[in-house]
Motif scaffolding. Sequence first.
Motif, short mmCIF file in Angstrom:
data_model
loop_
_atom_site.label_atom_id
_atom_site.label_comp_id
_atom_site.label_asym_id
_atom_site.label_seq_id
_atom_site.Cartn_x
_atom_site.Cartn_y
_atom_site.Cartn_z
N LEU A 180 31.23 46.20 41.94
CA LEU A 180 32.48 46.18 41.16
C LEU A 180 33.50 47.16 41.74
N ASN B 140 35.04 45.68 45.03
CA ASN B 140 35.92 44.53 44.84
C ASN B 140 37.15 44.81 43.99
N PHE B 141 37.06 45.77 43.07
CA PHE B 141 38.18 45.96 42.15
C PHE B 141 38.80 47.35 42.21
N THR C 107 40.41 38.10 44.67
CA THR C 107 39.35 37.48 43.88
C THR C 107 38.07 37.36 44.72
N LEU D 262 29.68 38.99 36.19
CA LEU D 262 30.56 40.16 36.07
C LEU D 262 31.76 40.04 37.00
N LEU D 263 31.52 39.56 38.24
CA LEU D 263 32.63 39.39 39.18
C LEU D 263 33.64 38.37 38.66
N LEU E 88 34.21 37.41 35.46
CA LEU E 88 34.93 37.92 34.30
C LEU E 88 35.94 38.99 34.70
N ALA E 89 35.54 39.87 35.62
CA ALA E 89 36.43 40.95 36.04
C ALA E 89 37.66 40.40 36.75
N GLN E 90 37.48 39.40 37.62
CA GLN E 90 38.65 38.88 38.32
C GLN E 90 39.57 38.10 37.40
N ALA F 86 40.09 38.87 34.32
CA ALA F 86 40.81 39.87 33.54
C ALA F 86 41.81 40.66 34.37
N LEU F 87 41.45 40.96 35.64
CA LEU F 87 42.26 41.87 36.44
C LEU F 87 43.27 41.18 37.35
N TYR G 247 46.92 42.69 38.61
CA TYR G 247 47.26 42.94 40.02
C TYR G 247 48.50 42.15 40.43
#
Length: 347
Positions: A75, A78-79, A109, A135-136, A138-140, A142-143, A147
Amino acid sequence: MRASVEWMERHQVSLYLAGLVLGGVVGLLAPAVAGPAELAIQPVLALLLYATFLGIPFARIGRAFRGWRFLGTILAVNFVAVPPVVWLLTRIVAHDQVLLVGVLFVLLTPCIDYVLVFAGLAGADVHRLLAATPLLMLAQMALLPLYLWLFVGSGFMDTVEFGPFGEAFLVLIALPLAAAALTQFVAGHGESARGESARSARGDRAVRVGRVGRVGRSVAQGATAAMVPLMVATLALVVASQISAVGERLGALVQVVPVYVAFVMVMVPAGIAAGRLAGLDVPGRRAIAFSGATRNSLVVLPLVLALPAAFDLAALVVVTQTLVELVAMVVLVRLVPRLIPEVTPVT
């Protein structure tokens, strides 16, 4: 059959390159195949991922979720690490908003699909990589809006629709994953039933279940044997569906190629360093290197296609990243094991 599978596994890199070349030749000589080829990408990719998931013992997935050091590292790479790298690299195309938007969509992404295939070929820990996939995703989801808002501006965000993200996750990840888990369960249940039949005089039910188990094992074996051909077909379809359109806009698209090449060259060593800093083992570090370098082009493409007509070139910007990345992945399958070699125990 076994000899054929072993031959394909030994020559898989050459076969993947052949798929890229074949797709390019067909796409250039017969541009009319672009439409049908594009429609075929998702079903073939879903089959490829089903075959990939079949090779992962689901009984071990629970243990993978307990690897918080790995999950935290993937995480962070990548973020936390990727966004500033992307911002710096996109200064090359910042003068053209359409090019900038296409590059941002794809580079911000992380990949959740064929990274599993390539990482597995390089000896990476696919179990933990699979555990990180939800998790990847959902995180992308959301983020990415955050960005884009930071890098492009709030006005652009009104044109973006994020529904295709969830659809792609369902078709490309959730359904193949559930089908693979069900196949493994049926095959394993059949094995248990055969043992029960051997121990019981009244084994009719166990025999019936055992037959179902044999069917499950046959399906699993057939899908596993088809992995290399499915990967070749996926590469060929992606290239055939888009190379003609890319060629028509080559003058504009060539500007983004250095960005994509530089991204891979930066993120592979960055992923290796992050894995080493986190104290991960060799398969874990290889998985982080692949995750940091591979992007979600096939999943974000429907998103980009939903943008207003003024951004029509952005879809080809995403496809160009796919073409660059596929070549890079074929190289990294051989390179990453050399950069992160197995530790030989001292005797």
